[in-house]
Design an enzyme around this catalytic site. Structure first.
Site, PDB file in Angstrom:
ATOM      1  N   GLN A 183       0.849  -1.187   0.000  1.00  0.00           N
ATOM      2  CA  GLN A 183       0.000   0.000   0.000  1.00  0.00           C
ATOM      3  C   GLN A 183       0.884   1.237   0.000  1.00  0.00           C
ATOM      4  O   GLN A 183       1.721   1.424   0.884  1.00  0.00           O
ATOM      5  CB  GLN A 183      -0.905   0.007   1.235  1.00  0.00           C
ATOM      6  CG  GLN A 183      -1.732   1.276   1.383  1.00  0.00           C
ATOM      7  CD  GLN A 183      -1.928   1.672   2.824  1.00  0.00           C
ATOM      8  OE1 GLN A 183      -1.091   1.385   3.671  1.00  0.00           O
ATOM      9  NE2 GLN A 183      -3.024   2.346   3.114  1.00  0.00           N
ATOM     10  N   LYS A 192      -7.137   2.566  -4.160  1.00  0.00           N
ATOM     11  CA  LYS A 192      -7.895   2.321  -2.933  1.00  0.00           C
ATOM     12  C   LYS A 192      -8.544   3.618  -2.442  1.00  0.00           C
ATOM     13  O   LYS A 192      -7.878   4.640  -2.303  1.00  0.00           O
ATOM     14  CB  LYS A 192      -6.980   1.761  -1.846  1.00  0.00           C
ATOM     15  CG  LYS A 192      -7.649   1.516  -0.490  1.00  0.00           C
ATOM     16  CD  LYS A 192      -6.640   0.941   0.502  1.00  0.00           C
ATOM     17  CE  LYS A 192      -7.267   0.651   1.852  1.00  0.00           C
ATOM     18  NZ  LYS A 192      -7.523   1.893   2.618  1.00  0.00           N
ATOM     19  N   HIS A 211     -11.899   3.972   4.017  1.00  0.00           N
ATOM     20  CA  HIS A 211     -10.832   3.933   5.018  1.00  0.00           C
ATOM     21  C   HIS A 211     -11.361   3.470   6.376  1.00  0.00           C
ATOM     22  O   HIS A 211     -10.953   3.947   7.430  1.00  0.00           O
ATOM     23  CB  HIS A 211     -10.164   5.302   5.151  1.00  0.00           C
ATOM     24  CG  HIS A 211      -8.694   5.240   5.423  1.00  0.00           C
ATOM     25  ND1 HIS A 211      -7.759   5.154   4.417  1.00  0.00           N
ATOM     26  CD2 HIS A 211      -7.982   5.244   6.584  1.00  0.00           C
ATOM     27  CE1 HIS A 211      -6.552   5.128   4.922  1.00  0.00           C
ATOM     28  NE2 HIS A 211      -6.650   5.163   6.253  1.00  0.00           N
ATOM     29  N   SER A 236     -13.538  -2.152   4.099  1.00  0.00           N
ATOM     30  CA  SER A 236     -14.278  -1.385   5.105  1.00  0.00           C
ATOM     31  C   SER A 236     -15.603  -2.045   5.463  1.00  0.00           C
ATOM     32  O   SER A 236     -16.487  -2.187   4.621  1.00  0.00           O
ATOM     33  CB  SER A 236     -14.550   0.054   4.665  1.00  0.00           C
ATOM     34  OG  SER A 236     -13.380   0.749   4.307  1.00  0.00           O
ATOM     35  N   GLY A 237     -15.698  -2.455   6.718  1.00  0.00           N
ATOM     36  CA  GLY A 237     -16.948  -2.961   7.257  1.00  0.00           C
ATOM     37  C   GLY A 237     -17.074  -4.462   7.350  1.00  0.00           C
ATOM     38  O   GLY A 237     -18.006  -4.957   7.980  1.00  0.00           O
ATOM     39  N   GLY A 253     -10.015  -5.789   7.944  1.00  0.00           N
ATOM     40  CA  GLY A 253      -9.228  -4.771   8.614  1.00  0.00           C
ATOM     41  C   GLY A 253      -9.127  -4.942  10.105  1.00  0.00           C
ATOM     42  O   GLY A 253      -8.362  -5.759  10.604  1.00  0.00           O
ATOM     43  N   ARG A 254      -9.944  -4.212  10.848  1.00  0.00           N
ATOM     44  CA  ARG A 254      -9.801  -4.187  12.299  1.00  0.00           C
ATOM     45  C   ARG A 254      -9.791  -5.569  12.958  1.00  0.00           C
ATOM     46  O   ARG A 254      -9.040  -5.784  13.918  1.00  0.00           O
ATOM     47  CB  ARG A 254     -10.913  -3.336  12.909  1.00  0.00           C
ATOM     48  CG  ARG A 254     -10.770  -1.826  12.645  1.00  0.00           C
ATOM     49  CD  ARG A 254     -11.918  -1.072  13.276  1.00  0.00           C
ATOM     50  NE  ARG A 254     -11.833   0.370  13.151  1.00  0.00           N
ATOM     51  CZ  ARG A 254     -12.377   1.070  12.158  1.00  0.00           C
ATOM     52  NH1 ARG A 254     -13.038   0.428  11.186  1.00  0.00           N
ATOM     53  NH2 ARG A 254     -12.262   2.387  12.125  1.00  0.00           N
TER      54      ARG A 254
END
Length: 447
Positions: free
Chosen positions: A177, A322, A346, A378-379, A400-401
């Site tokens: 990235q 992205k 993001h 995202s999500g 992600g998270r």
């Protein structure tokens, strides 16, 4: 590359249930809400944990974009079909000429060093053990070369849910990235290094030409980069070293820092995170100069389509943009010859009140058609989310998270368990929905 075992989901369940016979329950929760809560509790028990949790969890403004991401998934409902033989299933996909064991890439999240210094190495290794690509962040806490080496080792020795043969065949898939710096030679240096570590694609982040309004961090006065966290790609870069040396030689008149106990602790953190010996770093002007140089150069508000058009002359890597949310931007990207777009806001961290990414994906797919490669970021929180995203037209998604939640709870093993659970749920959701491969997944599967 061989597909994952067709009993992937059942195999993972059996591991958990057999341990339960002895009273052993998962340290890493298997459901999204409990996973998030366990990660929050784990981090808040540590020194500096409030800052880490704020950066990882927090979004822009009131957090309504984070809510929009989840609402877009929750609004869509799967409609399983019955009496279909799903004994043999194939989760694998082709993305940009690379065969993945499942349509999942592990997303880049900057400053993961807030959790543990070797965060990128741990996440990369856990991803490689499962044959999943890890997108290395420009804001990583380990140099990309170190992360790539750890991934290569893990891809050979891994014995996780995906078979060791499949994992090794993946050759530690990784993408890079790119945050577009104000310094063009630094951009070229990052690209050259990404090529040297055999990155499979260059993911250019468009939506962070400046940091969004993030109350979670602002209320703590906390930006990890000011303490040298998340700038290892820079401090390991030869062009960046030149910029730092120029700054030191010019004796740039940086804004003075008010001397407080916290300022002293911040300087210690800078020194610990800078390459080299702690005592040497405390004495060296380069330590603070590196942080200041990073803050001056790391993003470029002037980023434009003209910059993107130069990439074909600067790299042979496939280019992914992205941060695309509008159909016109997606169409222009493909007209400009990029290889893929990643629909992303993001993780809700940049613009409050933005569209949910799954809704944006549907609109973009309607305009660009089925052929171009469109990824969703995202999500995503569960295997069911992945199936819904694929039904809406995604070619793959990024996680992600949740993987950082696993890292917060149990380190590298925690990342691996989050990925294993996600892959198992994807497999079981496909089977119970009456589909055997992604060729059978489309909008007809959704209410």
């Amino acid at each position: 590359m061989p597909s994952p075992p067709h009993l992937f989901g059942r195999t993972r369940q059996n591991v958990v249930y057999r341990a339960g016979i002895s009273g052993i329950t998962p340290k890493v929760p298997t459901g999204p809400a409990r996973l998030e809560d366990a990660a929050r509790r784990a981090l808040l028990r540590r020194p500096g944990g409030r800052r880490a949790w704020a950066y990882i969890y927090g979004g822009a403004g009131a957090g309504s974009t984070m809510d929009a991401n989840r609402e877009a998934f929750d609004r869509r409902r799967l409609v399983p079909r019955m009496l279909r033989d799903t004994t043999d299933r194939d989760l694998s996909v082709d993305v940009l000429g690379q065969r993945l064991p499942a349509p999942v890439l592990v997303a880049p999240i900057g400053a993961a060093g807030l959790i543990t210094r070797d965060a990128d190495i741990d996440v990369g290794a856990a991803s490689a053990e499962r044959g999943l690509p890890y997108i290395l962040s420009s804001q990583g806490s380990s140099p990309m070369e170190a992360t790539a080496a750890a991934m290569d080792t893990a891809s050979v020795t891994g014995t996780a849910s995906v078979t060791a043969t499949a994992s090794a065949a993946a050759s530690a898939l990784r993408w890079f990235q790119l945050y577009w710096s104000k310094d063009e030679p630094l951009v070229d240096s990052f690209i050259a290094r990404a090529e040297a570590i055999d990155a499979g694609a260059l993911v250019v982040t468009l939506d962070t030409t400046t940091l969004g309004w993030r109350p979670w961090d602002l209320d703590l006065g906390s930006l990890p980069f000011t303490r040298g966290v998340g700038i290892a790609q820079y401090t390991s870069d030869p062009r960046f070293a030149e910029l730092v040396a120029e700054r030191v030689a010019s004796a740039a008149d940086d804004e003075p820092v008010t001397v407080t106990p916290q300022a002293v602790r911040t300087m210690l953190e800078m020194a610990r995170n800078h390459p080299g010996r702690l005592l040497d770093n405390l004495r060296a002007p380069e330590t603070r100069a590196a942080v200041q140089t990073f803050l001056d150069t790391f993003s470029n508000p002037a980023l434009s389509w003209e910059h993107i058009e130069t990439l074909r002359e600067r790299t042979h890597l496939p280019v992914v943009l992205k941060g695309v949310l509008h159909p016109d931007d997606a169409k222009r990207a493909f007209d400009a010859g990029v290889d893929a777009v990643m629909v992303s806001n993001h993780g809700g961290r940049q613009v409050d009140g933005s569209i949910g990414t799954l809704d944006a994906l549907v609109r973009i797919r309607e305009v660009v058609g089925r052929e171009p490669t469109v990824l969703l970021d995202s999500g995503v929180r569960s295997g069911a989310d992945v199936v819904k995203a694929m039904a809406c037209g995604a070619d793959a998604v990024t996680l992600g998270r949740p993987h950082l939640y696993g890292l917060s709870i149990a380190g590298r093993r925690g990342v691996g368990e989050v990925l294993d659970n996600l892959l198992a749920e994807i497999d079981l959701t496909m089977s119970l929905s009456g589909v055997r491969s992604w060729d059978e997944v489309d909008a007809s599967l959704l209410a």
